[in-house]
Enzyme design. Structure first.
Site, PDB file in Angstrom:
ATOM      1  CG  ASP A 102      -2.311   0.152   1.045  1.00  0.00           C
ATOM      2  OD1 ASP A 102      -2.677   1.148   0.396  1.00  0.00           O
ATOM      3  OD2 ASP A 102      -3.089  -0.699   1.506  1.00  0.00           O
ATOM      4  CG  ASP A 204      -5.079   5.264   0.735  1.00  0.00           C
ATOM      5  OD1 ASP A 204      -5.745   4.260   1.038  1.00  0.00           O
ATOM      6  OD2 ASP A 204      -5.264   6.385   1.261  1.00  0.00           O
ATOM      7  CD  GLU A 267      -9.262   3.505  -1.666  1.00  0.00           C
ATOM      8  OE1 GLU A 267     -10.218   3.180  -0.959  1.00  0.00           O
ATOM      9  OE2 GLU A 267      -8.400   4.337  -1.312  1.00  0.00           O
ATOM     10  CG  HIS A 328      -8.872  -2.254   4.091  1.00  0.00           C
ATOM     11  ND1 HIS A 328      -8.418  -2.303   2.788  1.00  0.00           N
ATOM     12  CD2 HIS A 328      -8.678  -0.995   4.497  1.00  0.00           C
ATOM     13  CE1 HIS A 328      -7.958  -1.116   2.453  1.00  0.00           C
ATOM     14  NE2 HIS A 328      -8.101  -0.300   3.464  1.00  0.00           N
ATOM     15  CG  ASP A 329     -11.511   0.964   3.056  1.00  0.00           C
ATOM     16  OD1 ASP A 329     -11.133   1.035   4.242  1.00  0.00           O
ATOM     17  OD2 ASP A 329     -10.819   1.342   2.093  1.00  0.00           O
TER      18      ASP A 329
END
Ligand code: GLC
Length: 535
Positions: A102, A204, A267, A328-329
């Site tokens: 990430d 990100d 993302e 994870h979101d």
């Protein structure tokens, strides 16, 4: 329809997201770490995935659990040391796998020395590394922009008498990527990890990286409803997805292109037409601009079919698709679509054209775990009025039936559900009909069949009750996929009545080696993968 593709690992492979805090703890502090991940690499190899995307392990005050970085070229002691990371890279590579990390260039932690300098005085050389503005009339915020996590996106700094901007927490001040020095610093940090040998980055919040130069007010959202996050009261017309963002992405890409076969995943939570812009002119942008449709759409055959076709049609020439059903979101896939659809979802993810990105634990059917308020860790849940905590989808991996599911010898940072005693890797490995073994079978099939891995996608028109498509490779077996996304039996009625195949894999064992043809009945929650008759 045919798109030029080469067999690059990030096109043919399967990526597996590891939420670092929750995969495996090695030192008993209740938090997953790098050495823990190393211990579990054999499992990932057994499963058959090709690459790991590891969520941030950089030094961080952990206000946003690692998405607030205070040093872009280090490792937080919670996760280990730099040499643990180097060992991880070796261990991943020695298994023929890849490691994607990430990277968070949009904001740092407020503890980062850059921000400490920037906030020290208005004439500090790093002042312009972040976004500082004077107050509006009567001390008001410089504009109406809202933080994604609730409240205004501007924080007042008493010491220097200005506001600074933050899309997320006030402890995550926004970096000013229009400043060439900031961009240079980011590229240097990326180079640091590339030189260590990482195989790419998941960037990100890519669509936030550049803001309107004039910082104009965002318009009011006429479709806002009270159960939506408060930031959606405004349309982010000026605070995200600004044209200049593509120049930044191109700079990242240029750096990656100095190396061989590195990947950039972006993302992106945007509409399809905007997502595909992130491939960049001449595909010089992100390799895999994140396609999050299956995370957000209602699980309804017509909507999903339309989304797949729209996406396929929108892809620029030579652009390679990607798919994701969990991260994870977002709430766990089974908590969104129901347990009955577990194998259908797996079959969809692993048979669509494009790189599948799996989320740890989805392969054993982990669901959202309710976390009592006093145990919650995610700032989004703690700050937002209508509890939007992401803790439920971030709970520890369930390895076996021992205490804490084999995740830790200490107290896990988030609680586990009672069901882990039945639902865990060890138990499911032994059960040939388990979800885990189904995932593994699908993965093995995808890995050995060029049509599933790299072939073209053709929708099969039906009466709209089943999702059906063909994956066709050059000179290899082609496959017909028919998925029943409901809990009622449905007959297969393709418009082209000649379409048929021999079932290779099914969510219902009784089917195997039978014909799938016009009139075949799919049971509730059933998906079948068949060898197409004309191949
Ligand atoms: C991304 C991450 C999310 C994080 C946010 C702010 O959306 O996936 O977990 O909170 O960025 O960095």
């Amino acid at each position: 329809m045919a798109k030029a593709t080469q067999d690059l690992w990030w096109k043919s492979g399967i990526i597996y997201e590891v939420y670092a805090r929750s995969f495996q703890d090695s030192n008993g502090d209740g938090i997953g770490d790098i050495r823990g991940l190393i211990q579990r690499l054999d499992y990932l190899q057994w499963l058959g995935v090709n690459a790991v995307w590891l969520t941030p392990v950089y030094p961080s005050p952990m206000k946003d659990l690692g998405y607030d970085i205070s040093d872009y070229t280090g490792i937080d002691p919670v996760f280990g040391k730099l040499n643990d990371f180097e060992e991880l890279l070796n261990e991943v590579h020695s298994r023929g796998m890849k490691l994607v990390v990430d990277f968070i260039p949009n904001h740092s932690s407020d503890h980062h020395p850059w921000f400490q300098e920037s906030r020290s005085s208005k004439d500090n050389p790093k002042r312009n590394w972040y976004i500082w503005k004077d107050a509006g009339p009567d001390g008001a915020e410089p504009n109406n922009w809202l933080s994604v996590l609730g409240g205004p996106a501007w924080a007042w700094d008493k010491h220097t008498g200005q506001y600074y901007y933050h899309t997320f927490l006030k402890e995550q001040p926004e970096l000013n990527l229009r400043n060439p020095d900031v961009l240079k610093a980011m590229l240097e940090a990326m180079r640091f990890w590339l030189d260590k040998g990482v195989d790419g980055f998941r960037v990100d919040v890519m669509w936030y990286l550049i803001k309107d130069e004039k910082f104009r007010d965002n318009p009011v959202n006429p479709d806002y409803k009270p159960d939506m996050p408060s930031s959606e009261q405004l349309i982010q017309a000026y605070s995200s997805n600004q044209p200049g963002v593509h120049d930044i992405v191109r700079q990242f890409r240029k750096l990656l292109d100095e190396y061989s076969e590195k990947v950039m995943i972006g993302e992106l939570y945007l509409s399809i037409n905007k997502i595909v812009d992130y491939y960049g002119a001449n595909n010089g942008g992100a390799h895999l601009p994140g396609n999050h449709q299956l995370l957000l759409l209602p699980w309804e055959v017509k909507k999903v079919a339309a989304a797949i076709d729209k996406y396929e049609a929108a892809l620029p020439d030579g652009a390679w698709p990607n798919w994701v059903i969990g991260n994870h979101d977002q709430p766990r896939v089974l908590s969104r679509i129901g347990r009955g659809q577990a194998k259908v979802a797996a079959m969809l993810l692993l048979s669509l054209r494009g790189t599948p990105i799996m989320y740890y634990g989805d392969e054993i059917g982990m669901e959202n775990v309710e976390i009592p308020r006093e145990e919650q860790k995610d700032p989004q849940g703690l700050l937002m009025e209508n509890n939007k905590s992401r803790d439920p989808q971030r709970t520890p991996m369930q390895w076996d039936a021992s205490e804490n599911a084999g995740f830790t010898t200490g107290k896990p940072w988030l609680r586990l559900p009672k069901s882990f005693e039945q639902q865990n890797v060890e138990a499911q490995k032994k059960d040939p009909h388990s979800l885990l073994n189904f995932y593994r079978q699908l993965i093995q099939l995808r890995q050995k069949e060029p049509a599933l891995m790299m072939g073209d996608y053709y929708p099969v028109l039906t009466d709209g009750k089943l999702l059906a498509y063909i994956r066709r490779g050059k000179g290899s077996t082609s496959f017909l996929l028919v998925l029943n996304m409901t809990d009622k039996a449905v007959d297969f009625k393709p418009k082209d009545r000649g379409i048929r195949g021999r079932v290779v894999l099914s969510t219902n064992r009784d089917w195997e080696e039978q014909e799938l043809e016009t009139g075949s009945r799919l049971e509730a929650n059933e998906g079948v993968l068949a060898r197409l008759a004309d191949t």
